[in-house]
Motif scaffolding. Structure first.
Motif, PDB file in Angstrom:
ATOM      1  N   UNK A 251       1.063  -1.153  -0.013  1.00  9.04           N
ATOM      2  CA  UNK A 251      -0.001  -0.008   0.034  1.00  9.04           C
ATOM      3  C   UNK A 251       1.077   1.119  -0.023  1.00  9.04           C
ATOM      4  N   UNK A 252       0.223   2.175  -0.711  1.00  2.00           N
ATOM      5  CA  UNK A 252       0.969   3.576  -0.749  1.00  2.00           C
ATOM      6  C   UNK A 252      -0.134   4.492  -0.606  1.00  2.00           C
ATOM      7  N   UNK A 253      -0.034   5.271   0.249  1.00  3.85           N
ATOM      8  CA  UNK A 253      -0.856   6.705   0.471  1.00  3.85           C
ATOM      9  C   UNK A 253      -0.196   7.834   0.647  1.00  3.85           C
ATOM     10  N   UNK A 254      -0.768   9.048   0.223  1.00  2.00           N
ATOM     11  CA  UNK A 254      -0.128  10.138   0.254  1.00  2.00           C
ATOM     12  C   UNK A 254      -1.294  11.242   0.380  1.00  2.00           C
ATOM     13  N   UNK A 255      -1.103  12.359   0.935  1.00  2.00           N
ATOM     14  CA  UNK A 255      -1.850  13.390   1.401  1.00  2.00           C
ATOM     15  C   UNK A 255      -1.202  14.567   1.618  1.00  2.00           C
ATOM     16  N   UNK A 256      -1.791  15.946   1.597  1.00  2.00           N
ATOM     17  CA  UNK A 256      -1.360  17.010   1.777  1.00  2.00           C
ATOM     18  C   UNK A 256      -2.199  17.646   2.835  1.00  2.00           C
ATOM     19  N   UNK A 257      -1.615  18.885   3.525  1.00  2.00           N
ATOM     20  CA  UNK A 257      -2.165  19.640   4.411  1.00  2.00           C
ATOM     21  C   UNK A 257      -1.789  21.238   4.148  1.00  2.00           C
ATOM     22  N   UNK A 258      -2.615  22.213   5.087  1.00  2.00           N
ATOM     23  CA  UNK A 258      -2.293  23.748   4.697  1.00  2.00           C
ATOM     24  C   UNK A 258      -0.591  23.827   5.000  1.00  2.00           C
ATOM     25  N   UNK A 259      -0.180  24.490   3.940  1.00  2.00           N
ATOM     26  CA  UNK A 259       1.291  25.014   3.895  1.00  2.00           C
ATOM     27  C   UNK A 259       1.456  25.667   5.068  1.00  2.00           C
ATOM     28  N   UNK A 260       0.506  26.824   5.509  1.00  2.00           N
ATOM     29  CA  UNK A 260       0.835  27.445   6.924  1.00  2.00           C
ATOM     30  C   UNK A 260       0.008  26.597   7.945  1.00  2.00           C
ATOM     31  N   UNK A 261       0.522  26.354   9.047  1.00  2.00           N
ATOM     32  CA  UNK A 261       0.351  25.552  10.157  1.00  2.00           C
ATOM     33  C   UNK A 261      -0.695  26.184  10.842  1.00  2.00           C
ATOM     34  N   UNK A 262      -0.777  27.790  10.803  1.00  2.00           N
ATOM     35  CA  UNK A 262      -1.726  28.510  11.730  1.00  2.00           C
ATOM     36  C   UNK A 262      -3.070  28.558  10.877  1.00  2.00           C
ATOM     37  N   UNK A 263      -3.212  27.684   9.413  1.00  2.00           N
ATOM     38  CA  UNK A 263      -4.562  27.616   8.763  1.00  2.00           C
ATOM     39  C   UNK A 263      -5.097  26.493   9.267  1.00  2.00           C
ATOM     40  N   UNK A 264      -4.570  25.649  10.024  1.00  2.00           N
ATOM     41  CA  UNK A 264      -5.218  24.447  10.362  1.00  2.00           C
ATOM     42  C   UNK A 264      -6.078  24.417  11.539  1.00  2.00           C
ATOM     43  N   UNK A 265      -7.217  23.898  11.585  1.00  2.00           N
ATOM     44  CA  UNK A 265      -8.189  23.994  12.657  1.00  2.00           C
ATOM     45  C   UNK A 265      -7.660  23.648  13.903  1.00  2.00           C
ATOM     46  N   UNK A 266      -6.838  22.639  14.129  1.00  2.00           N
ATOM     47  CA  UNK A 266      -6.093  22.204  15.214  1.00  2.00           C
ATOM     48  C   UNK A 266      -4.728  21.843  15.006  1.00  2.00           C
ATOM     49  N   UNK A 267      -3.812  22.697  15.321  1.00  2.00           N
ATOM     50  CA  UNK A 267      -2.357  22.431  14.979  1.00  2.00           C
ATOM     51  C   UNK A 267      -1.822  20.875  15.214  1.00  2.00           C
ATOM     52  N   UNK A 268      -2.278  20.433  16.366  1.00  2.00           N
ATOM     53  CA  UNK A 268      -2.178  18.985  16.791  1.00  2.00           C
ATOM     54  C   UNK A 268      -2.696  17.865  16.142  1.00  2.00           C
ATOM     55  N   UNK A 269      -3.574  18.180  15.038  1.00  2.00           N
ATOM     56  CA  UNK A 269      -4.156  17.114  14.515  1.00  2.00           C
ATOM     57  C   UNK A 269      -3.393  17.241  13.036  1.00  2.00           C
ATOM     58  N   UNK A 270      -2.713  16.074  12.449  1.00  2.00           N
ATOM     59  CA  UNK A 270      -1.902  16.016  11.379  1.00  2.00           C
ATOM     60  C   UNK A 270      -2.871  15.167  10.382  1.00  2.00           C
ATOM     61  N   UNK A 271      -3.776  15.874   9.624  1.00  2.00           N
ATOM     62  CA  UNK A 271      -4.486  15.377   8.907  1.00  2.00           C
ATOM     63  C   UNK A 271      -4.131  14.483   7.631  1.00  2.00           C
ATOM     64  N   UNK A 272      -2.819  15.210   7.107  1.00  2.00           N
ATOM     65  CA  UNK A 272      -2.262  14.414   6.113  1.00  2.00           C
ATOM     66  C   UNK A 272      -1.612  13.129   6.265  1.00  2.00           C
ATOM     67  N   UNK A 273      -1.330  12.937   7.720  1.00  2.00           N
ATOM     68  CA  UNK A 273      -0.429  11.651   8.204  1.00  2.00           C
ATOM     69  C   UNK A 273      -1.774  10.646   8.442  1.00  2.00           C
ATOM     70  N   UNK A 274      -3.050  11.017   8.837  1.00  2.00           N
ATOM     71  CA  UNK A 274      -4.023  10.186   8.918  1.00  2.00           C
ATOM     72  C   UNK A 274      -4.801   9.852   7.781  1.00  2.00           C
ATOM     73  N   UNK A 275      -4.765  10.684   6.791  1.00  2.00           N
ATOM     74  CA  UNK A 275      -5.377  10.636   5.282  1.00  2.00           C
ATOM     75  C   UNK A 275      -4.310   9.656   4.641  1.00  2.00           C
ATOM     76  N   UNK A 276      -2.978   9.684   4.623  1.00  2.00           N
ATOM     77  CA  UNK A 276      -2.176   8.827   3.856  1.00  2.00           C
ATOM     78  C   UNK A 276      -2.167   7.688   4.359  1.00  2.00           C
TER      79      UNK A 276
END
Lengths: 400, 230
Positions: A251-276
């Protein structure tokens, strides 16, 4: 339907200081090592495509077009070759490109080699170069560095979940114990919790880098390279690679998140890790409980903890409890970073993703050193970060 | 003129100097490093430890080793005034050496720091011990310092936020030549010592005993494949 694609050869140099060597030579070392591992240097003539992972050779070494140089250095012309740059995830991206090339029917054998020589510049300059992947106006120009970012990130996690600095040190103790046994690791040195957290001199022996991150909470600046040979397991060419059992990329997965960390709803949630990781699980047809061990991108130990939560190994905010309970040790429920991780093995940024996958193969083959070999592994998982969690590739390798 | 009288004329005047009290530091590896002031009986082990590093150009080990060799020899043969040598030893094996000199009341001259065992901040600890001796025990108010390697510049000039005195050249110049001179003042030391200087005193007798007779390393990470013969 895509063919089965596997890893027939792996190569790796001893991570550390290679600043006396040319970047392309450092990459060629591991590429040759992978060819030997797969059956011999003559196999290079069977390679249909080369992908080279490198983040910043232009800045660290004044070297660009490393892929063109590599095929020439290895007498592989006219093999097609491209350079893949995706920050510290360049290595995993190069593997993903190799997988896609085979899946698309454009190649049956792909050499993926990645490397970085960072110690050719001072530690400050290396930190500065790595920081260029952050947002120019909002982050970099404000003086933010990756250690500074990770320090704030760690503080937030501590305040929200009750983790302590000692918990960070426990991750380092575990990683260094593994790295001390890894012949490829930069820092082959076990550290003790007494010395770096509990003892009277710990505050200075393990000094602050970016409070609350200390020296043993951060990876060293490292040079090195790693390589893999990808093959279409269903092609006639696969029969040329019989020296070692081929480990399948499940399996291979990849995902991106906002470039600016301050644009994330919760900085402690790493969406790209979870989604990938979810993409990789879905492609492999498995879940977190099926993973035998994981190599998680721990440029700062807080990332190992966060990644292990986003990948589903622990509930949110509970990973450090698992470390306290030795669940991530070699003999634990889910061994994490048996290689020593970026923390002890080192983090030559562009090479890290390939190095992680090399470790998956070593573990699945049963070739890891005594004391850090995971027992009877079936699936290994690697998470490679590009940017501050904004570009993530997850790779799952299976032993069929 | 008798030889011993001539020899006495060759020797520099010696000031009364307080001794440096030994201390113990637990390194990140868990190893116990005894930090103590050297005496002349240590000179063989010190010179034998430094000598192989003359061949290492990386990170300026060659120049630091060459200068330190001469400083230790000069100290042993009474050709340098008021020099002191501090060593860090793990189970008696030399892990690092620092050399320095008391110039006059209130003023010191830092010479060299040589890290043998790398990756554990041995050099940083020994440099801090050297500064501790200058300011806390020799009661100096200023210590002049130069760096001969980028690592040294980062460790001392930047991390200690030393005062740049290079504009005072040639009125103020470090003994190691015309390289830019920086200065640690008592005020700077007081501000930073809590995060730079550590160690437990007194050293337990059994650990202090391990450092009584210093031994030379048989191998050096700086010299891959090199082994001490005999």
């Amino acid at each position: 339907m895509a063919p089965r694609i596997g890893i027939a050869g792996i190569g790796h140099c001893r991570f550390g200081n290679s600043s006396d060597y040319d970047l392309v030579d450092v990459i060629a070392y591991s590429a040759n090592d992978a060819l030997y591992d797969a059956g011999g240097l003559a196999l290079r003539k069977q390679v249909d495509q080369v992908f080279v992972g490198n983040m910043a050779g232009g800045m660290f070494n004044h070297v660009t077009s490393a892929a063109s140089a590599l095929v020439s250095r290895m007498d592989m012309e006219p093999c097609p070759a491209e350079l893949i740059e995706n920050g510290p995830a360049s290595g995993a991206s190069a593997i993903k490109m190799g997988y896609m090339a085979i899946a698309a029917g454009m190649a049956d054998v792909v050499l993926v080699a990645a490397g970085e020589v960072m110690r050719s510049v001072s530690g400050w300059e290396a930190t500065n170069i790595v920081a260029t992947m952050s947002h120019t106006e909002a982050e970099y120009n404000m003086g933010l560095t990756l250690p500074g970012f990770a320090g704030m990130f760690t503080r937030l996690y501590m305040e929200k979940y009750g983790m302590t600095e000692r918990d960070l040190a426990l991750v380092a103790v575990k990683d260094h114990a593994n790295g001390a046994l890894n012949k490829y690791a930069h820092v082959q040195l076990p550290v003790t919790i007494e010395a770096i957290a509990d003892g009277p001199e710990a505050n200075i022996v393990n000094n602050y880098i970016a409070e609350p991150l200390r020296m043993y909470s951060t990876c060293p600046i490292t040079d090195g390279s790693a390589a893999v040979i990808l093959v279409n397991m269903d092609s006639p060419k696969a029969k040329l690679f019989t020296k070692k059992p081929i480990m399948r990329i499940a399996g291979i997965g990849s995902a991106t998140d906002t470039h600016c960390v301050h644009n994330r709803k919760d900085p402690l949630v790493l969406d790209a890790v979870r989604l990938s990781s979810q993409m990789a699980y879905k492609m492999a047809g498995i879940g977190p409980k099926d993973i035998s061990f994981a190599e998680l991108h721990d440029a700062f130990v807080i990332f190992e903890l966060l990644n292990s939560e986003e990948c589903g190994f622990f509930e949110r905010g509970k990973s450090f409890i698992g470390v306290r309970n030795h669940e991530t040790d070699i003999g634990g429920r889910i061994p994490i970073n048996p290689s020593g991780g970026l923390k002890a093995k080192g983090h030559p940024v562009g090479a890290t993703g390939v190095s992680q996958v090399v470790e998956l193969v070593r573990q699945l083959r049963g070739e890891a050193e005594e004391g850090r070999q995971v027992k009877d592994p079936k699936y290994g998982m690697a998470v490679n970060f590009g940017g501050f969690g904004n570009n993530v590739i997850t790779t799952i390798v299976a032993k069929d | 003129m008798a030889v011993d009288q001539l020899e006495m004329k060759l020797r520099p005047p010696a000031a009364e100097m307080a001794s440096y009290p030994s201390k113990l530091i637990t390194l990140a590896s868990g190893e116990k490093m005894v930090v103590r002031e050297c005496t002349h009986k240590d000179v063989g082990a010190l010179l034998g430890t430094v000598y192989p590093l003359l061949a290492v150009s990386k990170d300026y080990y060659d120049i630091v080793a060459a200068r330190m060799y001469s400083e230790i020899l000069g100290w042993f043969r009474y050709r340098v005034a008021n020099e002191f040598v501090i060593v860090g030893a793990i189970n008696g094996e030399i892990a690092g050496i620092v050399t320095s000199r008391h110039v006059k009341e209130g003023e010191g001259m830092s010479l060299h720091t040589l890290t043998i065992k790398r990756g554990l901040r041995v050099g940083a600890q020994l440099f801090a011990a050297k500064m501790e001796h200058h300011i806390e025990y020799l009661k100096e108010n200023e210590v002049h310092i130069v760096a001969e390697s980028p690592i040294g510049f980062k460790r001392w000039m930047i991390e200690y936020e030393l005062e740049d005195r290079s504009a005072q050249y040639p009125g103020l110049r470090h003994e190691l030549g015309g390289v830019p001179t920086f200065t640690l003042t008592r005020k700077l030391w007081d501000a930073i010592k809590a995060v730079k200087c550590t160690g437990t005193r007194p050293v337990p007798a059994e650990l202090l005993k391990t450092a009584e007779k210093l031994t030379m390393p048989n191998e050096y990470v700086q010299l891959p494949g090199w082994k001490r013969e005999g």
